[in-house]
Write an enzyme that holds these catalytic residues in place. Structure first.
Site, mmCIF file in Angstrom:
data_model
loop_
_atom_site.group_PDB
_atom_site.id
_atom_site.type_symbol
_atom_site.label_atom_id
_atom_site.label_comp_id
_atom_site.label_asym_id
_atom_site.label_seq_id
_atom_site.Cartn_x
_atom_site.Cartn_y
_atom_site.Cartn_z
ATOM 1 C CG HIS A 224 -23.741 18.880 -23.350
ATOM 2 N ND1 HIS A 224 -24.653 18.547 -22.635
ATOM 3 C CD2 HIS A 224 -23.969 19.924 -24.128
ATOM 4 C CE1 HIS A 224 -25.811 19.486 -22.718
ATOM 5 N NE2 HIS A 224 -25.389 20.440 -23.532
ATOM 6 C CE LYS A 228 -22.365 26.451 -20.964
ATOM 7 N NZ LYS A 228 -23.821 26.542 -21.034
ATOM 8 C CG HIS A 280 -21.753 19.416 -27.097
ATOM 9 N ND1 HIS A 280 -20.672 19.387 -26.480
ATOM 10 C CD2 HIS A 280 -22.145 20.695 -27.043
ATOM 11 C CE1 HIS A 280 -20.799 20.501 -25.582
ATOM 12 N NE2 HIS A 280 -21.593 21.429 -26.091
ATOM 13 C CG ASP A 309 -26.330 21.803 -26.942
ATOM 14 O OD1 ASP A 309 -26.867 22.039 -25.926
ATOM 15 O OD2 ASP A 309 -25.406 22.171 -27.730
#
Lengths: 405, 405
Positions: A224, A228, A280, A309
Site C-alpha cells: 500500500h 513512496k 487505502h 493503517d
C-alpha cells in the site's frame, strides 16, 4: 492460492491412485515420494481395510533391499505374483503390516513416477489385483505401461505444484523485501507495512475472507505504501510538520502506488491488488483521497486496511509527536466510524483479540509488553469498554504498565 | 523457465494423445483447447497420414452442431461408430479433410478435458479405432473412462502450465516495474536497467546461454541497481561530481543490492540472481568492488553484465559530462579488456550486431538514429575496426551523423 494448489494436489494424487487401482483391479495402492534419504508415503488406499481408517505407513529407507526403494533408485518396473514367496526383496514391512491388520499382501506392481526431466521422484505401488470373482491374481503385464503413464502424470503434477509454490514464495518474498525496504527509508515507518498487513489479515480472517481474498489483502497491504518510492527524501523524511504542498506530495504516494501496480501483470486471482492498495486513503464518507469514493464504492479490502493503517500510524512514534496510547487510538478509531471508517470494519477491528494486536504492535520493537498468553480471551472491544466505563483500571485488568494503554 | 514449461507442456500433450491412442488402438487423435468462442487445435496425430507432415486444422466455432464443440459445451462423452452415417452433428469438416487427404474418418470418441475445478477447457478426439487385423471398428465403451481420465490429466497439466506462466509473468513484471521505478528516480539513469538487461541478454545469447541462464541474467541485470533504493536522494541525485565519501555511499548500492536480494527466496533455478546482481562492480583484475573478486571468481553473468553496464553508462548523458560517442566508448571497453573486463566478454561484446546495439541505445530516447535494417550484418567489431584503421569514415560506412559514432 498456495493452499488451494496443495489441496488440489492431494486430491489429484488420491485420484491417480484410485484410477490406477480401477484399471488394474487392485485392492490397495500406495504412493510414495522421495524425501531426502527415504520414501515418504503420501497416499494409502485399501478397500479391504476401510475400517482401519487412515493408515500411515512408516518411511522406507532408500536402500535397494526394499522393493519401493529399488524402483525409486533404478526406475525399473517390478511385478511380483506373490510377495510371500519372493526372495528378491525384504518384505518385513508388508509382513508386519499384515500381522497387524490381518491383511494378506500377495500380488504387487511397483512403478516409478518419472517427471518430465525423467527424474524418479516417487513410486506407485499397487497391491492385490482382484479377478472378477474377487480372487487375488498377479498383475497383467499389459497394465504396466498404463500404470507407468498414470504415475508419470502424477510426477508431473507434483513437479508443477512444487514449481507453483516456489514461484509464489518468490513473489511473496519479493513483495515483503520491497515493503520493508520502503519502510526502512524512514525510521519512523520501519515495520509499518508488515504491521498493517498483519492487522488487515487478522480482521479479514474474522470477516470470513476466502484463502484467495486473504492473499489479495496480504499483497495489497504489503504494497500500500509502494508509491513512496516516488516521493523525494526531502519531503518523506522531513522532521517537522509538512506544508500543504509537501503534504500533497506525500499524499500522492497513493496515486503512485496505484499507477505503478497497475502496470504490473497480476494473475486473475490477484487482479484486485492495485485497486485495493491504491484506495487505502479513501474515506467512508467520500472525503478521502484520491478519488473521493464512498461506502461500498471503496473495495472491501481497502475499507479493512484503512482502519489497520490509521491504527498503526497512531500507535507509532512520529518526529512531531510521541506514540499514542492504545486507549486514545481506540477512541479515534471508534469516533471515525461512519465518517473516516466503515462502521462494519470498526466493529471487526474491535473484535480482534488484544493479545494478537499487542503481538503485532511489538513487531520490530522488541518483546511484547505483557504476557500475551493471559490475554487470549480479551478483545479490543472488551478493553475499550473497560476503559470507557472506568469500572476497572486497564492496569488492573491486564497488568499493563500505564504508558502502554 | 517459461519457455521450458511451454515446451514441456507441448511434449506432454503430444504424449497424452499418443497414450490415449495406444490404449484404444486409435489411428488418429486431435486435442482442442477452448480459446474465446472457438476450439483451437493444438495436437494432431494421424498414423495413416504421416506423409502429410504437420496438419493444422482450422478452429471449430463453439456451436453445438459440431461434435467437439458439443462436448466442450456439455462436458459429455460422445462415441460414434461411423460419422458418415451419423446425423447428430455437422461433419462437413471431417468430410472436407477426408476429401483433401483421401482419409476415411469413421469411428470417433470425443471426451471433454476437465480441469480440477471441473471446467471443460478442451476436448480430446480419437479417430478410427483399429482392430488387431487393422480394420476400423467402433471405440469400446470400456475405454471411455480411461480416455476421460487421460484427458483430465491433460487439463490439469494445462491449468498448471498456465498458472506457472502467469506467476512468472507477474514476477517478471514486478521486477521490471521495480527497475524502471528505481531508474526513474534519476532522470540521467532512466531506462538504464532495461538497456543493461538487453545488452546482457544479447551477449549471453552469443555466449550460448541456456534458457534458464538467460532468465537468471535477465533478472540479475534488471535488479543490479536495486540497492539504489537505499541511497539518499542528496547523494544519488547530486548534480556535480561526488566527493569521496558520497562516492563510497553510491558504491554501497551494490552491497545493498546483494543484501536485499539475498533475503528474497528464489527458486533453485534462479538462485544465482543475487550473487550476479551483487557482483557487477567487480573487476577482472581483482580491483573491483565490494569483494575484490577476480577472473572466474566473478560469476560469468556478472562478467558479461559488467561490460553492458559500463557501455550504457558511457553512452548516457551525465550532469557533469555529455554522452560519449560510440567510437570512444568502444575504445574504453577495448582498453579495459584484461583489467576492468574479462577479455572473453569484450570479444563477445564486439560481436554484437551494430543494429541491435543502436536499437537498445535508442530505448526511451526516441527513434534510432539510422535505418537499422541496413546495419544487420555489421558488428560492433566491424565498426571499431573501420574506425581505428581509418580506411573508411564511419559516416560513410553507416550513414550516421558524426555525433552519433
Amino acid at each position: 492460492i498456495a493452499l488451494s494448489a496443495e489441496r488440489d494436489l492431494d486430491r489429484l494424487l488420491e485420484k491417480i491412485v484410485k484410477e490406477a487401482r480401477g484399471f488394474t483391479g487392485a485392492d490397495a495402492g500406495t504412493l510414495y515420494l522421495v524425501e531426502g534419504e527415504s520414501l515418504k508415503c503420501v497416499v494409502v488406499q485399501n478397500d479391504s481395510l476401510k475400517r482401519w481408517g487412515r493408515l500411515d505407513l512408516p518411511p522406507v529407507p532408500l536402500s535397494p533391499e526394499y522393493v519401493s526403494a529399488y524402483v525409486a533408485l533404478t526406475g525399473k518396473v517390478v511385478n511380483i505374483p506373490d510377495v510371500y514367496s519372493s526372495r528378491d526383496f525384504n518384505f518385513e514391512g508388508p509382513r508386519r503390516y499384515d500381522a497387524l491388520t490381518g491383511y494378506r499382501t500377495k500380488s504387487m506392481l511397483v512403478v516409478p513416477m518419472r517427471d518430465h526431466r525423467s527424474r524418479t521422484i516417487g513410486v506407485l505401488q499397487l497391491i492385490n489385483a482382484l479377478s472378477p470373482e474377487g480372487e487375488v491374481v498377479p498383475f497383467g503385464k499389459e497394465y504396466e505401461e498404463l500404470v507407468l503413464s498414470l504415475a508419470s502424470q502424477a510426477a508431473v503434477a507434483i513437479d508443477n505444484a512444487r514449481l507453483i509454490s516456489d514461484l509464489e514464495r518468490t513473489l511473496e518474498s519479493f513483495i515483503e523485501a520491497l515493503a520493508s525496504t520502503i519502510d526502512a527509508r524512514d525510521p519512523y515507518t520501519a515495520g509499518h507495512s508488515y504491521r498493517v498487513t498483519q492487522y488487515t489479515l487478522a480482521m479479514a480472517e474474522l470477516d470470513g475472507a476466502s484463502p484467495r481474498e486473504m492473499k489479495v489483502y496480504e499483497y495489497a497491504a504489503l504494497l500500500h505504501d509502494y508509491g513512496k518510492i516516488g516521493v523525494r527524501d526531502a519531503v518523506l523524511l522531513k522532521p517537522g510538520k509538512l506544508d500543504p504542498e509537501e503534504y500533497e506530495e506525500v499524499m500522492k504516494h497513493v496515486v503512485y502506488t496505484q499507477e505503478i501496480l497497475s502496470k504490473i501483470y497480476f494473475p486473475e486471482e490477484l487482479r484486485e491488488v492495485p485497486d485495493i492498495a491504491g484506495s487505502h486513503q479513501e474515506k467512508y464518507d467520500g472525503s478521502g483521497y484520491p478519488r473521493g469514493l464512498k461506502d461500498d464504492e471503496i473495495p472491501r479490502g481497502a475499507r479493512i486496511m484503512c482502519v489497520a493503517d490509521v491504527f498503526d500510524a497512531l500507535t507509532s512514534e512520529r518526529p512531531y509527536r510521541p506514540r499514542m496510547p492504545i486507549r486514545q487510538a481506540l477512541s479515534v478509531i471508534r469516533e471515525g466510524a461512519g465518517s473516516h471508517f466503515d462502521p462494519e470494519m470498526v466493529e471487526l477491528f474491535f473484535k480482534l483479540p488484544l493479545s494478537r494486536v499487542l503481538g503485532i504492535m511489538a513487531h520490530g520493537r522488541g518483546e511484547p509488553p505483557v504476557d500475551l498468553g493471559k490475554l487470549s480471551e480479551v478483545t479490543l472491544g472488551d478493553l475499550y469498554e473497560a476503559l470507557t466505563k472506568g469500572e476497572r483500571s486497564p492496569e488492573e485488568m491486564l497488568g499493563l504498565s500505564g504508558g502502554e494503554v
